[in-house]
Design a protein around this motif. Structure first.
Motif, PDB file in Angstrom:
ATOM      1  N   GLU A 234       0.645  -1.096   0.022  1.00 30.25           N
ATOM      2  CA  GLU A 234      -0.066  -0.179   0.101  1.00 30.25           C
ATOM      3  C   GLU A 234       0.848   1.289   0.059  1.00 30.25           C
ATOM      4  O   GLU A 234       1.888   1.315   1.119  1.00 30.25           O
ATOM      5  CB  GLU A 234      -0.909   0.025   1.008  1.00 30.25           C
ATOM      6  N   ASP A 235       0.535   2.284  -1.012  1.00 31.13           N
ATOM      7  CA  ASP A 235       1.223   3.290  -0.977  1.00 31.13           C
ATOM      8  C   ASP A 235       0.168   4.453  -1.680  1.00 31.13           C
ATOM      9  O   ASP A 235       0.376   4.826  -2.872  1.00 31.13           O
ATOM     10  CB  ASP A 235       2.600   3.160  -1.829  1.00 31.13           C
ATOM     11  N   PRO A 236      -0.804   4.681  -0.932  1.00 24.52           N
ATOM     12  CA  PRO A 236      -1.788   5.404  -1.500  1.00 24.52           C
ATOM     13  C   PRO A 236      -1.502   6.853  -2.027  1.00 24.52           C
ATOM     14  O   PRO A 236      -2.085   7.286  -2.980  1.00 24.52           O
ATOM     15  CB  PRO A 236      -3.140   5.416  -0.347  1.00 24.52           C
ATOM     16  N   ALA A 237      -0.521   7.467  -1.098  1.00 26.88           N
ATOM     17  CA  ALA A 237      -0.222   8.769  -1.588  1.00 26.88           C
ATOM     18  C   ALA A 237       0.310   8.835  -3.072  1.00 26.88           C
ATOM     19  O   ALA A 237      -0.132   9.622  -4.002  1.00 26.88           O
ATOM     20  CB  ALA A 237       0.920   9.639  -0.784  1.00 26.88           C
ATOM     21  N   TRP A 238       1.139   7.971  -3.340  1.00 26.09           N
ATOM     22  CA  TRP A 238       1.907   7.750  -4.646  1.00 26.09           C
ATOM     23  C   TRP A 238       0.706   7.426  -5.807  1.00 26.09           C
ATOM     24  O   TRP A 238       0.681   7.761  -6.840  1.00 26.09           O
ATOM     25  CB  TRP A 238       2.971   6.988  -4.678  1.00 26.09           C
ATOM     26  N   ASP A 239       0.061   6.335  -5.353  1.00 27.93           N
ATOM     27  CA  ASP A 239      -1.078   5.843  -6.544  1.00 27.93           C
ATOM     28  C   ASP A 239      -1.971   7.175  -6.691  1.00 27.93           C
ATOM     29  O   ASP A 239      -2.464   7.411  -7.788  1.00 27.93           O
ATOM     30  CB  ASP A 239      -1.842   4.831  -5.624  1.00 27.93           C
ATOM     31  N   MET A 240      -2.410   8.102  -5.463  1.00 21.18           N
ATOM     32  CA  MET A 240      -3.237   9.161  -5.969  1.00 21.18           C
ATOM     33  C   MET A 240      -2.332  10.184  -6.882  1.00 21.18           C
ATOM     34  O   MET A 240      -3.024  10.741  -7.754  1.00 21.18           O
ATOM     35  CB  MET A 240      -3.516   9.981  -4.780  1.00 21.18           C
ATOM     36  N   LEU A 241      -1.213  10.491  -6.594  1.00 24.46           N
ATOM     37  CA  LEU A 241      -0.540  11.381  -7.565  1.00 24.46           C
ATOM     38  C   LEU A 241      -0.467  10.879  -9.042  1.00 24.46           C
ATOM     39  O   LEU A 241      -0.536  11.496  -9.916  1.00 24.46           O
ATOM     40  CB  LEU A 241       1.086  11.732  -6.807  1.00 24.46           C
ATOM     41  N   LEU A 242      -0.130   9.563  -9.133  1.00 20.84           N
ATOM     42  CA  LEU A 242       0.088   8.752 -10.403  1.00 20.84           C
ATOM     43  C   LEU A 242      -1.460   9.241 -11.091  1.00 20.84           C
ATOM     44  O   LEU A 242      -1.481   9.324 -12.154  1.00 20.84           O
ATOM     45  CB  LEU A 242       0.477   7.645 -10.158  1.00 20.84           C
ATOM     46  N   ASP A 243      -2.319   8.926 -10.570  1.00 18.19           N
ATOM     47  CA  ASP A 243      -3.880   8.921 -10.926  1.00 18.19           C
ATOM     48  C   ASP A 243      -4.008  10.249 -11.386  1.00 18.19           C
ATOM     49  O   ASP A 243      -4.615  10.558 -12.495  1.00 18.19           O
ATOM     50  CB  ASP A 243      -4.910   8.439  -9.951  1.00 18.19           C
ATOM     51  N   LEU A 244      -3.793  11.021 -10.485  1.00 15.03           N
ATOM     52  CA  LEU A 244      -4.008  12.560 -10.851  1.00 15.03           C
ATOM     53  C   LEU A 244      -3.158  13.116 -11.912  1.00 15.03           C
ATOM     54  O   LEU A 244      -3.645  14.047 -12.772  1.00 15.03           O
ATOM     55  CB  LEU A 244      -3.871  13.456  -9.546  1.00 15.03           C
ATOM     56  N   PHE A 245      -1.999  12.669 -11.919  1.00 18.31           N
ATOM     57  CA  PHE A 245      -1.112  12.977 -13.096  1.00 18.31           C
ATOM     58  C   PHE A 245      -1.437  12.700 -14.488  1.00 18.31           C
ATOM     59  O   PHE A 245      -1.399  13.414 -15.346  1.00 18.31           O
ATOM     60  CB  PHE A 245       0.356  12.392 -12.666  1.00 18.31           C
ATOM     61  N   ALA A 246      -1.973  11.429 -14.671  1.00 23.09           N
ATOM     62  CA  ALA A 246      -2.553  10.815 -15.582  1.00 23.09           C
ATOM     63  C   ALA A 246      -3.788  11.558 -16.304  1.00 23.09           C
ATOM     64  O   ALA A 246      -3.970  11.777 -17.359  1.00 23.09           O
ATOM     65  CB  ALA A 246      -2.710   9.384 -15.432  1.00 23.09           C
TER      66      ALA A 246
ATOM     67  N   SER B 160     -13.450   8.585  -7.024  1.00 21.63           N
ATOM     68  CA  SER B 160     -12.725   8.044  -7.951  1.00 21.63           C
ATOM     69  C   SER B 160     -11.334   7.900  -7.336  1.00 21.63           C
ATOM     70  O   SER B 160     -10.557   7.061  -7.661  1.00 21.63           O
ATOM     71  CB  SER B 160     -12.793   9.019  -9.209  1.00 21.63           C
ATOM     72  N   LEU B 161     -10.777   9.136  -6.801  1.00 23.33           N
ATOM     73  CA  LEU B 161      -9.427   8.913  -6.128  1.00 23.33           C
ATOM     74  C   LEU B 161      -9.211   8.167  -5.094  1.00 23.33           C
ATOM     75  O   LEU B 161      -8.166   7.284  -5.091  1.00 23.33           O
ATOM     76  CB  LEU B 161      -9.023  10.341  -5.727  1.00 23.33           C
ATOM     77  N   CYS B 162     -10.514   7.826  -4.207  1.00 23.45           N
ATOM     78  CA  CYS B 162     -10.379   6.816  -3.263  1.00 23.45           C
ATOM     79  C   CYS B 162     -10.314   5.624  -3.762  1.00 23.45           C
ATOM     80  O   CYS B 162      -9.524   4.666  -3.372  1.00 23.45           O
ATOM     81  CB  CYS B 162     -11.683   7.044  -2.467  1.00 23.45           C
ATOM     82  N   ILE B 163     -10.881   5.205  -4.915  1.00 27.46           N
ATOM     83  CA  ILE B 163     -10.920   3.974  -5.686  1.00 27.46           C
ATOM     84  C   ILE B 163      -9.544   3.815  -6.243  1.00 27.46           C
ATOM     85  O   ILE B 163      -8.789   2.648  -5.821  1.00 27.46           O
ATOM     86  CB  ILE B 163     -11.901   3.879  -6.839  1.00 27.46           C
ATOM     87  N   ALA B 164      -8.883   4.782  -6.779  1.00 32.58           N
ATOM     88  CA  ALA B 164      -7.237   4.572  -7.307  1.00 32.58           C
ATOM     89  C   ALA B 164      -6.363   4.499  -6.330  1.00 32.58           C
ATOM     90  O   ALA B 164      -5.362   3.941  -6.633  1.00 32.58           O
ATOM     91  CB  ALA B 164      -7.209   6.075  -7.998  1.00 32.58           C
ATOM     92  N   ALA B 165      -6.525   4.940  -5.081  1.00 34.93           N
ATOM     93  CA  ALA B 165      -5.737   4.746  -4.002  1.00 34.93           C
ATOM     94  C   ALA B 165      -5.555   3.164  -3.527  1.00 34.93           C
ATOM     95  O   ALA B 165      -4.308   2.788  -2.970  1.00 34.93           O
ATOM     96  CB  ALA B 165      -6.129   5.470  -2.683  1.00 34.93           C
TER      97      ALA B 165
ATOM     98  N   THR C 108      -9.116   5.609   4.886  1.00 38.20           N
ATOM     99  CA  THR C 108      -7.642   5.648   4.726  1.00 38.20           C
ATOM    100  C   THR C 108      -7.496   6.613   3.426  1.00 38.20           C
ATOM    101  O   THR C 108      -6.538   7.663   3.333  1.00 38.20           O
ATOM    102  CB  THR C 108      -6.912   4.364   4.452  1.00 38.20           C
ATOM    103  N   ALA C 109      -8.318   6.220   2.302  1.00 36.20           N
ATOM    104  CA  ALA C 109      -7.714   7.239   1.243  1.00 36.20           C
ATOM    105  C   ALA C 109      -8.342   8.825   1.633  1.00 36.20           C
ATOM    106  O   ALA C 109      -7.432   9.592   0.993  1.00 36.20           O
ATOM    107  CB  ALA C 109      -8.578   6.663  -0.016  1.00 36.20           C
ATOM    108  N   LEU C 110      -9.467   8.767   2.225  1.00 36.18           N
ATOM    109  CA  LEU C 110      -9.851  10.235   2.216  1.00 36.18           C
ATOM    110  C   LEU C 110      -8.940  10.993   3.467  1.00 36.18           C
ATOM    111  O   LEU C 110      -8.383  12.248   3.264  1.00 36.18           O
ATOM    112  CB  LEU C 110     -11.052  10.294   3.198  1.00 36.18           C
TER     113      LEU C 110
END
Length: 195
Positions: free
Chosen positions: A107-119, A131-136, A142-144
């Protein structure tokens, strides 16, 4: 010499007044040629005025002074040719780990969120909080919590949906967008993967 009043002086006027006050000769009983002393003081005042004006210009915007020269040392904007599909491939590769090692181990939700938002930024798409919570790929609470931390850190910006007040959109802050591009450029220059 008569006293001078300084009403709302600028830096140059303060410097002139202080230096001039310090250069006046002390009163003494000796005999001096007043013409020589007056000429010397006039030359000194002119030089002091020139120096004071130069010092005042150093901090003035638009003068080419030190304040502007400091700005020229900033890094140029990072230009990368990364595409949204490339970033999405990195996200898919990260999710593949769960298939082989089980969920929750990486688990690395911060990086997953940054990648999703970058894409999403590269695609020109908006991302909702849900949607960002799902991407995390973590529990919604935890995502929130991570969205809050990243927002507090100045990496994410939230905006309410004008059409539906129950929904909010999240995007990379300008600082985070520059950092993501810089990271991609650095990893490519080093021959590394973004994973």
């Amino acid at each position: 010499m008569a006293a001078q009043l300084l009403c709302d002086p600028d830096q140059a006027e303060w410097i002139r007044a202080l230096v001039t006050a310090g250069l006046l000769p002390p009163s003494s009983g000796g005999v001096r040629d007043p013409g020589d002393e007056a000429d010397r003081l006039a030359r000194l005042r002119e030089e002091i005025a020139r120096i004071a004006d130069a010092l005042a210009r150093l901090g003035t915007p638009g003068s080419g002074g030190a304040a502007e020269r400091r700005g020229t040392f900033e890094a140029a904007p990072v230009v990368t040719d990364v595409t949204a599909p490339e970033v999405r491939d990195v996200i898919r590769a990260r999710r593949l780990r769960d298939r082989f090692f089980g969920t929750g181990l990486f688990e690395d939700p911060a990086w997953d969120m940054l990648l999703d938002l970058f894409a999403a930024e590269l695609e020109g798409a908006r991302v909702s909080v849900s949607s960002l919570c799902i991407a995390a790929a973590v529990a919604p609470t935890t995502a929130l919590r991570w969205i809050g931390r990243l927002t507090d850190a100045g990496l994410l910006e939230r905006a309410p949906d004008a059409a539906d007040r129950r929904r909010a959109f999240v995007k990379l802050s300008p600082v985070a967008a520059v950092a993501m591009r810089g990271f991609v450029a650095a990893t490519r220059a080093a021959g590394l993967s973004m994973v």
